[in-house]
Motif scaffolding. Structure first.
Motif: not given
Ligand SMILES: Nc1ncnc2c1ncn2[C@@H]1O[C@H](COP(=O)(O)OP(=O)(O)OP(=O)(O)O)[C@@H](O)[C@H]1O
Ligand SMILES: [Mg+2]
Length: 244
Positions: A39-41, A208-209, A213-216, A232-236
């Motif tokens: 998850g993003a910073n 994935v946070m 929250s846990i998004a997936a 959508s959660v700021g990752l690649e």
């Protein structure tokens, strides 16, 4: 050992300054599995690990370690089952020499001197830091400190490892050695990381946070290939999955 090592139910947390970090987080980790927490910073990964390790107290919700409710009374007992590698290894190391730091856990657990030395030696060998054993931890490089931190955990009886960015600041070879080691361990592993290639390599699942929250959650291959989800959660997606 219970079938489920970590069970988190409806966990919420707000820092004392009013910053709400986690809301209603629930998941479970089967014993012996390796799960990446990505998850993003600032999304709350470190906070979640600290709550599971009993270093922070949940505002709402519960944590079970080996199906035992973590509360104020048994936090010390349950912490013996857990090994937390801090995001900043300086928080982990405090003795005069590396060897003393690695021996600290088994000594604290009451092992005989012979067994303490054997465990420390083996843990330092496995993590490739035996040559650092007489050095003062505060003088080590960032990557060296990280490997010593891992050794301090492996020297103990902890069966559940909470690893906060274990490959951060490692040179390519140390990173590879650490990934191989983490992949070989039989511990239950919850690994907060931005190293998605590592997650792909050694994690059974990825969680994935997003904003507390846990998004997936799902098999590493599936989640890390899901570009819309990651974006959508700021990752690649890791390059190894994107490049032909
Ligand atoms: N002691 C604190 N008091 C107030 N807010 C805090 C405190 N510690 C962390 N936070 C905030 O909580 C949020 C989550 O922080 P946390 O360290 O858990 O994120 P993270 O997902 O581990 O991030 P990173 O990937 O950068 O390590 C951040 O917005 C951070 O600023
Ligand atoms: Mg963090």
């Amino acid at each position: 050992m219970a079938d489920i090592s970590i069970r988190v139910e409806g966990l919420s947390y707000t820092y004392p300054d009013g910053w709400k970090v986690l809301s209603d987080v629930s998941f479970e980790l089967r014993t012996g599995t390796s799960v990446a927490l990505v998850g993003a910073n600032g999304c709350g990964k470190t906070t979640l690990l600290w709550l599971i390790a009993g270093l922070l107290e949940a505002e709402q919700g519960t944590v079970y370690i080996d199906e035992i409710l973590l509360d104020r009374k048994n936090v010390r007992t349950l912490q013996k089952k857990l090994g937390l590698a801090f995001q900043h290894p300086d928080d982990q190391l405090f003795m005069t020499t590396v060897r003393q730091d690695v021996e600290f856990g088994p000594r604290n657990a009451g092992y005989e001197e012979d067994e303490i030395s054997r465990r420390a030696e083996e843990a330092m060998k496995r993590t490739g830091c035996l040559h650092l054993s007489d050095r003062p931890p505060y003088r080590l490089s960032g990557g060296e400190k990280r490997m010593v931190s891992l050794a301090t955990l492996l020297a103990t009886d902890a069966e559940i490892l909470l690893l906060d960015e274990p490959t951060n600041a490692l040179d390519p070879r140390s990173r590879r050695n650490t990934i191989n080691l983490l992949g070989e361990l039989e511990h239950t592993r919850l690994i907060a990381t931005h190293d998605l290639d590592m997650a792909l390599d050694i994690c059974d699942e990825v969680m994935v946070m997003h904003r507390g929250s846990i998004a997936a959650r799902g098999p590493a291959q599936l989640i890390l290939k899901d570009r819309p989800l990651l974006e959508s959660v700021g990752l690649e997606s890791p390059l190894s999955l994107v490049l032909p």
